[in-house]
Write a protein that holds these residues in place. Structure first.
Motif, PDB file in Angstrom:
ATOM      1  N   GLN A 169      14.203 -22.365  13.055  1.00  0.00           N
ATOM      2  CA  GLN A 169      12.410 -22.545  11.696  1.00  0.00           C
ATOM      3  C   GLN A 169      13.366 -23.517  10.424  1.00  0.00           C
ATOM      4  O   GLN A 169      12.294 -24.115   9.617  1.00  0.00           O
ATOM      5  CB  GLN A 169      12.612 -21.507  11.010  1.00  0.00           C
ATOM      6  CG  GLN A 169      11.885 -20.763  12.787  1.00  0.00           C
ATOM      7  CD  GLN A 169      10.504 -20.600  12.092  1.00  0.00           C
ATOM      8  OE1 GLN A 169       9.945 -21.992  11.509  1.00  0.00           O
ATOM      9  NE2 GLN A 169      10.104 -20.102  13.905  1.00  0.00           N
ATOM     10  N   VAL A 172      12.242 -27.140  10.600  1.00  0.00           N
ATOM     11  CA  VAL A 172      10.693 -26.900  10.305  1.00  0.00           C
ATOM     12  C   VAL A 172      11.318 -27.270   8.905  1.00  0.00           C
ATOM     13  O   VAL A 172      10.369 -27.959   8.017  1.00  0.00           O
ATOM     14  CB  VAL A 172       9.583 -26.322  11.431  1.00  0.00           C
ATOM     15  CG1 VAL A 172       8.721 -26.056  10.157  1.00  0.00           C
ATOM     16  CG2 VAL A 172       9.856 -26.096  12.603  1.00  0.00           C
ATOM     17  N   ARG A 176       9.144 -30.667   6.651  1.00  0.00           N
ATOM     18  CA  ARG A 176       8.111 -30.631   5.581  1.00  0.00           C
ATOM     19  C   ARG A 176       8.406 -30.984   4.068  1.00  0.00           C
ATOM     20  O   ARG A 176       7.823 -31.067   3.384  1.00  0.00           O
ATOM     21  CB  ARG A 176       7.428 -28.557   5.541  1.00  0.00           C
ATOM     22  CG  ARG A 176       6.984 -28.271   6.921  1.00  0.00           C
ATOM     23  CD  ARG A 176       6.145 -27.650   6.599  1.00  0.00           C
ATOM     24  NE  ARG A 176       5.860 -26.616   7.639  1.00  0.00           N
ATOM     25  CZ  ARG A 176       4.747 -27.056   8.800  1.00  0.00           C
ATOM     26  NH1 ARG A 176       4.336 -27.532   8.283  1.00  0.00           N
ATOM     27  NH2 ARG A 176       4.518 -26.139   9.849  1.00  0.00           N
ATOM     28  N   LEU A 199       8.978 -34.046  11.943  1.00  0.00           N
ATOM     29  CA  LEU A 199       8.447 -33.208  11.742  1.00  0.00           C
ATOM     30  C   LEU A 199       7.884 -32.868  13.059  1.00  0.00           C
ATOM     31  O   LEU A 199       7.601 -31.434  13.238  1.00  0.00           O
ATOM     32  CB  LEU A 199       7.245 -32.806  10.446  1.00  0.00           C
ATOM     33  CG  LEU A 199       6.156 -31.673  10.732  1.00  0.00           C
ATOM     34  CD1 LEU A 199       7.662 -30.345   9.690  1.00  0.00           C
ATOM     35  CD2 LEU A 199       6.155 -31.661   9.223  1.00  0.00           C
ATOM     36  N   SER A 202      10.402 -31.359  15.098  1.00  0.00           N
ATOM     37  CA  SER A 202      11.269 -29.909  15.022  1.00  0.00           C
ATOM     38  C   SER A 202       9.333 -28.703  15.821  1.00  0.00           C
ATOM     39  O   SER A 202       9.890 -27.550  15.781  1.00  0.00           O
ATOM     40  CB  SER A 202      11.133 -29.631  13.654  1.00  0.00           C
ATOM     41  OG  SER A 202      12.150 -30.826  12.731  1.00  0.00           O
ATOM     42  N   LEU A 203       8.059 -29.412  15.043  1.00  0.00           N
ATOM     43  CA  LEU A 203       7.036 -28.267  15.280  1.00  0.00           C
ATOM     44  C   LEU A 203       6.941 -27.507  17.127  1.00  0.00           C
ATOM     45  O   LEU A 203       7.184 -26.960  17.109  1.00  0.00           O
ATOM     46  CB  LEU A 203       6.308 -27.991  14.569  1.00  0.00           C
ATOM     47  CG  LEU A 203       5.967 -28.580  13.420  1.00  0.00           C
ATOM     48  CD1 LEU A 203       4.735 -29.405  12.750  1.00  0.00           C
ATOM     49  CD2 LEU A 203       5.353 -27.505  13.186  1.00  0.00           C
ATOM     50  N   HIS A 208       4.865 -25.239  19.073  1.00  0.00           N
ATOM     51  CA  HIS A 208       3.514 -25.876  18.051  1.00  0.00           C
ATOM     52  C   HIS A 208       3.162 -27.126  18.204  1.00  0.00           C
ATOM     53  O   HIS A 208       3.198 -27.642  17.582  1.00  0.00           O
ATOM     54  CB  HIS A 208       4.491 -25.410  16.876  1.00  0.00           C
ATOM     55  CG  HIS A 208       3.576 -24.202  15.458  1.00  0.00           C
ATOM     56  ND1 HIS A 208       3.982 -23.690  14.755  1.00  0.00           N
ATOM     57  CD2 HIS A 208       4.153 -23.235  16.758  1.00  0.00           C
ATOM     58  CE1 HIS A 208       3.699 -22.385  14.513  1.00  0.00           C
ATOM     59  NE2 HIS A 208       3.875 -22.315  15.748  1.00  0.00           N
ATOM     60  N   THR A 209       3.351 -27.520  19.892  1.00  0.00           N
ATOM     61  CA  THR A 209       2.921 -28.599  20.413  1.00  0.00           C
ATOM     62  C   THR A 209       1.269 -28.892  19.803  1.00  0.00           C
ATOM     63  O   THR A 209       1.424 -30.653  19.326  1.00  0.00           O
ATOM     64  CB  THR A 209       2.424 -28.531  21.798  1.00  0.00           C
ATOM     65  OG1 THR A 209       2.556 -27.304  22.048  1.00  0.00           O
ATOM     66  CG2 THR A 209       4.075 -28.556  22.277  1.00  0.00           C
ATOM     67  N   GLU A 211      -0.068 -28.677  16.662  1.00  0.00           N
ATOM     68  CA  GLU A 211       0.386 -29.116  15.426  1.00  0.00           C
ATOM     69  C   GLU A 211       0.990 -30.978  15.589  1.00  0.00           C
ATOM     70  O   GLU A 211       0.446 -31.424  14.461  1.00  0.00           O
ATOM     71  CB  GLU A 211       0.791 -27.570  14.643  1.00  0.00           C
ATOM     72  CG  GLU A 211       1.038 -28.263  13.133  1.00  0.00           C
ATOM     73  CD  GLU A 211       1.710 -27.044  11.709  1.00  0.00           C
ATOM     74  OE1 GLU A 211       1.636 -27.579  10.816  1.00  0.00           O
ATOM     75  OE2 GLU A 211       1.978 -25.795  13.037  1.00  0.00           O
ATOM     76  N   ALA A 212       2.626 -30.472  16.375  1.00  0.00           N
ATOM     77  CA  ALA A 212       2.858 -31.583  16.019  1.00  0.00           C
ATOM     78  C   ALA A 212       1.989 -33.179  16.563  1.00  0.00           C
ATOM     79  O   ALA A 212       1.940 -33.859  15.920  1.00  0.00           O
ATOM     80  CB  ALA A 212       3.828 -31.584  17.384  1.00  0.00           C
TER      81      ALA A 212
END
Length: 517
Positions: A169, A172, A176, A199, A202-203, A208-209, A211-212
């Motif tokens: 976290q 991430v 950001r 980023l 990290s996602l 959170h693939t 969003e990546a």
């Protein structure tokens, strides 16, 4: 920034030619300091561009400045940073510590910031608190004095530091913040693609693939290293989800990015590791062996870096698969590769970190030859992953543990591990595809149905419906599932017909009724 570095390189080269001090030609005595500064400028530019020749320029600059001139501090700072990039930490660290002391005495804030960031980028398990503190101090100082290149290097290395500490976290959040800082500096267009790659990595680590992958649409293009990084991340995400054709196409893109130039050792390692991952999914053992040998040959030519950890895991998986072959030549190749694994464990700044320990744990799980030992090691690894995050990887590992239990004849353990894997599906934003690739075959092997599809929806229609209920657009759904918006529309029409609804809001409500959202 790359354009600025290229201009600095070209201007310095022109200046050296003008005073007759380029190549091996020594400058006239009255031009020595000018030549030294020009070599320093070009050395820094070459380092920032990732081109060769930087160490040579910096060595000439050091000789021209001598030990006492204050310009030598900046040269040594650049030299330490260049060695760090090459994975030569044991050479770089004493130089950087000396620079830090001398720069503080001389009031050279630029070199101090450079040294702080370099020293903070040497990670080992014992002193990561100190290293993180050095990085944060270097970033703050660089920002205060508008030393942009060093500040951005610091943000990048801090994200990697937190990853190696298993603070996912935190990585991430830092990624950001780096993206926001680029916007503040007016560099989002030129440096955004590189930061988007950091980023995205990290996602993906926190599940959170989708969003990546959407980040890559927001920040297309970039310089060659940024495009390589983004494509490599997309290859890995596709393979985690079992999208083999997509991964094969992306890997082709990765090869094309190199063009006809001879690839660097790091890029060659990246390509070969991606090839091994793909070949493992394709179960092509004959093609796997030469790629594995290429990974070993490349590792012999370079210092240990973080890619060495990836090489260790990829080769361990290769050994596992070759050992299971009925072909004697494959089993012989497995033992030949096994004898080279210590080559990938030699980097003290990379291997002896929390992330390095996790990678070693995965390697040992792949290398276990007895099914019960394999089950035990995979289960221990899944537990370790669960303590820090990595939901996608943990789901896949629980599938491997369940498979090993089934092979050992322990159906009870297989069902228990499979249930844990199914619980993990909800932690990933593309859990349905992960379930289908890693866990559904085990349900079938246990002779158990996956369960009736709600409302007669196919697996893909369920995946689309889950994302629709979360508020995703057709384009975002397509990106997450690696399908076109037009195909999403077809699935949308079919699922709405099966659900008996006429619009997206009603479909989302039915998804909640069915327990899919």
């Amino acid at each position: 920034m790359a354009g600025r570095a290229r201009r600095a390189r070209d201007h310095a080269t022109a200046g050296l030619a003008e005073i007759g001090a380029d190549g091996d030609t020594a400058p006239e005595p009255e031009d020595s300091l000018t030549a030294a500064f020009l070599r320093l400028v070009r050395g820094r530019a070459l380092r920032n561009l990732g081109q060769g020749g930087d160490l040579e320029d910096l060595a000439v600059a050091a000789a021209l400045f001598g030990e006492e001139h204050t310009g030598r501090i900046a040269v040594d700072a650049a030299h330490a940073a260049a060695l760090n990039v090459r994975g030569r930490e044991e050479e770089a660290e004493p130089i950087a510590r000396a620079v830090l002391e001398r720069s503080r005495r001389a009031g050279d804030l630029h070199s101090e910031a450079d040294a702080l960031v370099t020293l903070g980028s040497f990670w080992s398990g014992e002193d990561m608190d100190e290293r993180e503190g050095l990085l944060r101090s270097g970033i703050a100082l660089a920002a205060r004095i508008a030393h942009v290149q060093t500040e951005l290097r610091g943000w990048n290395n801090l994200q990697v530091c937190l990853h190696f500490r298993l603070d996912l976290q935190g990585a991430v959040q830092v990624s950001r913040r780096a993206m926001a800082r680029l916007t503040e500096l007016g560099l989002a267009r030129t440096r955004g693609p590189e930061a988007a790659g950091n980023l995205a990595a990290s996602l993906a680590n926190i599940g959170h693939t989708g969003e990546a992958l959407r980040l890559f649409d927001r920040f297309p293009g970039g310089d060659l290293p940024a495009r390589r990084q983004k494509t490599h991340i997309a290859v890995e995400i596709a393979l985690w989800h079992g999208y083999i054709d997509t991964a094969r196409s992306l890997l082709g893109d990765l090869v094309e990015l190199q063009g006809t130039a001879e690839p660097s050792t790091d890029y060659r390692s990246m390509l070969d590791h991606a090839r091994l991952f793909l070949l493992a999914e394709e179960e092509d053992l004959d093609a796997t062996v030469p790629v594995a040998r290429s990974v070993i040959d490349t590792e012999r030519t370079k210092a240990a870096t973080q890619s060495s950890l990836n090489g260790l895991v990829r080769l361990s998986e290769t050994i596992h698969r070759l050992r299971r072959s009925e072909e004697p030549r494959h089993r012989v190749a497995a033992e030949e590769i096994r004898s080279e694994l210590d080559l990938f464990r030699r980097g003290r700044f990379w291997f002896h970190t929390p992330w390095g320990h996790l990678r070693e744990q995965e390697s040992r799980a792949w290398l276990a030859s007895d099914p019960e030992e394999s089950r035990s090691r995979w289960e221990e690894y899944a537990h370790a992953l669960g303590k820090v995050g990595f939901p996608v990887q943990r789901l896949a590992v629980l599938g491997r543990a369940a498979s090993a239990a089934l092979e050992a004849g322990d159906e009870s353990a297989a069902r228990r591990l499979l249930a844990l894997g199914e619980e993990a599906v909800g932690s990933c934003d593309n859990g349905a595809a992960l379930y289908r690739h890693h866990l559904a075959p085990l349900r079938a092997a246990l002779g158990e149905p996956e369960g009736a599809a709600p409302a007669g929806l196919t697996r893909r229609e369920q995946e689309v419906l889950v994302r629709l209920a979360s508020g995703a657009t057709n384009r975002e759904i397509g990106e997450a599932l690696f399908i076109s918006p037009k195909t999403v529309s077809v699935h949308m029409s079919n699922l709405m017909g099966k659900l008996g609804v006429a619009n997206r809001n009603a479909a989302a409500a039915r998804a909640r009724d069915l327990g899919l959202a």
